[in-house]
Design a protein around this motif. Structure first.
Motif, PDB file in Angstrom:
ATOM      1  N   MET A   1       0.818  -1.190   0.000  1.00 45.59           N
ATOM      2  CA  MET A   1       0.000   0.000   0.000  1.00 45.59           C
ATOM      3  C   MET A   1       0.873   1.269   0.000  1.00 45.59           C
ATOM      4  N   GLN A   2       1.976   1.226   0.736  1.00 43.21           N
ATOM      5  CA  GLN A   2       2.858   2.391   0.803  1.00 43.21           C
ATOM      6  C   GLN A   2       3.468   2.685  -0.571  1.00 43.21           C
ATOM      7  N   GLU A   3       3.797   1.652  -1.315  1.00 45.05           N
ATOM      8  CA  GLU A   3       4.376   1.834  -2.657  1.00 45.05           C
ATOM      9  C   GLU A   3       3.381   2.531  -3.574  1.00 45.05           C
ATOM     10  N   ILE A   4       2.140   2.161  -3.489  1.00 36.85           N
ATOM     11  CA  ILE A   4       1.107   2.794  -4.318  1.00 36.85           C
ATOM     12  C   ILE A   4       0.944   4.257  -3.923  1.00 36.85           C
ATOM     13  N   GLU A   5       0.978   4.554  -2.641  1.00 38.62           N
ATOM     14  CA  GLU A   5       0.857   5.938  -2.187  1.00 38.62           C
ATOM     15  C   GLU A   5       2.034   6.783  -2.663  1.00 38.62           C
ATOM     16  N   GLU A   6       3.238   6.200  -2.654  1.00 37.09           N
ATOM     17  CA  GLU A   6       4.410   6.929  -3.151  1.00 37.09           C
ATOM     18  C   GLU A   6       4.290   7.216  -4.636  1.00 37.09           C
ATOM     19  N   LYS A   7       3.878   6.213  -5.399  1.00 38.52           N
ATOM     20  CA  LYS A   7       3.704   6.413  -6.845  1.00 38.52           C
ATOM     21  C   LYS A   7       2.638   7.468  -7.111  1.00 38.52           C
ATOM     22  N   MET A   8       1.555   7.415  -6.329  1.00 39.80           N
ATOM     23  CA  MET A   8       0.478   8.381  -6.506  1.00 39.80           C
ATOM     24  C   MET A   8       0.968   9.792  -6.189  1.00 39.80           C
ATOM     25  N   ALA A   9       1.777   9.943  -5.163  1.00 44.59           N
ATOM     26  CA  ALA A   9       2.323  11.256  -4.808  1.00 44.59           C
ATOM     27  C   ALA A   9       3.209  11.789  -5.928  1.00 44.59           C
ATOM     28  N   HIS A  10       4.021  10.922  -6.516  1.00 45.05           N
ATOM     29  CA  HIS A  10       4.880  11.338  -7.635  1.00 45.05           C
ATOM     30  C   HIS A  10       4.035  11.724  -8.848  1.00 45.05           C
ATOM     31  N   LEU A  11       2.995  10.965  -9.110  1.00 45.18           N
ATOM     32  CA  LEU A  11       2.124  11.279 -10.246  1.00 45.18           C
ATOM     33  C   LEU A  11       1.385  12.600 -10.024  1.00 45.18           C
ATOM     34  N   ILE A  12       0.928  12.823  -8.817  1.00 43.47           N
ATOM     35  CA  ILE A  12       0.241  14.086  -8.515  1.00 43.47           C
ATOM     36  C   ILE A  12       1.198  15.263  -8.710  1.00 43.47           C
ATOM     37  N   ARG A  13       2.424  15.116  -8.251  1.00 40.64           N
ATOM     38  CA  ARG A  13       3.405  16.189  -8.423  1.00 40.64           C
ATOM     39  C   ARG A  13       3.697  16.410  -9.918  1.00 40.64           C
ATOM     40  N   ALA A  14       3.827  15.325 -10.687  1.00 39.39           N
ATOM     41  CA  ALA A  14       4.082  15.455 -12.123  1.00 39.39           C
ATOM     42  C   ALA A  14       2.922  16.159 -12.819  1.00 39.39           C
ATOM     43  N   VAL A  15       1.703  15.819 -12.446  1.00 40.86           N
ATOM     44  CA  VAL A  15       0.528  16.462 -13.043  1.00 40.86           C
ATOM     45  C   VAL A  15       0.499  17.945 -12.681  1.00 40.86           C
ATOM     46  N   ASP A  16       0.811  18.276 -11.444  1.00 39.75           N
ATOM     47  CA  ASP A  16       0.847  19.681 -11.035  1.00 39.75           C
ATOM     48  C   ASP A  16       1.923  20.456 -11.805  1.00 39.75           C
ATOM     49  N   ASP A  17       3.081  19.863 -11.962  1.00 40.99           N
ATOM     50  CA  ASP A  17       4.157  20.502 -12.729  1.00 40.99           C
ATOM     51  C   ASP A  17       3.740  20.724 -14.177  1.00 40.99           C
ATOM     52  N   LEU A  18       3.121  19.712 -14.773  1.00 41.86           N
ATOM     53  CA  LEU A  18       2.665  19.844 -16.157  1.00 41.86           C
ATOM     54  C   LEU A  18       1.573  20.906 -16.283  1.00 41.86           C
ATOM     55  N   SER A  19       0.710  20.959 -15.308  1.00 41.45           N
ATOM     56  CA  SER A  19      -0.350  21.962 -15.318  1.00 41.45           C
ATOM     57  C   SER A  19       0.239  23.370 -15.266  1.00 41.45           C
ATOM     58  N   ASP A  20       1.241  23.572 -14.426  1.00 42.61           N
ATOM     59  CA  ASP A  20       1.906  24.872 -14.343  1.00 42.61           C
ATOM     60  C   ASP A  20       2.583  25.227 -15.666  1.00 42.61           C
ATOM     61  N   THR A  21       3.209  24.244 -16.276  1.00 39.75           N
ATOM     62  CA  THR A  21       3.883  24.475 -17.553  1.00 39.75           C
ATOM     63  C   THR A  21       2.884  24.860 -18.637  1.00 39.75           C
TER      64      THR A  21
END
Length: 64
Positions: A1-21
């Protein structure tokens, strides 16, 4: 479960970065679009005033 949460956190950050760009690029596109429109209007005004003289090889410009 922790691995999925880490991946989700990275994906959320990537989406936020792309949105800003994308938002920044849209702002740049808007500025460039306004500049192109301004230049097109300026050139249309210049042509309508008769200032669009094109000189070919053998013609001398009027200041000679």
């Amino acid at each position: 479960m922790q691995e999925i949460e880490e991946k989700m956190a990275h994906l959320i950050r990537a989406v936020d970065d792309l949105s800003d760009t994308v938002a920044r690029q849209q702002g740049e596109i808007d500025v460039l679009t306004r500049r192109v429109q301004m230049l097109m209007q300026r050139e249309a005004t210049r042509e309508s005033e008769g200032g669009a003289a094109i000189f070919t090889g053998s013609e001398k410009p009027p200041h000679y």
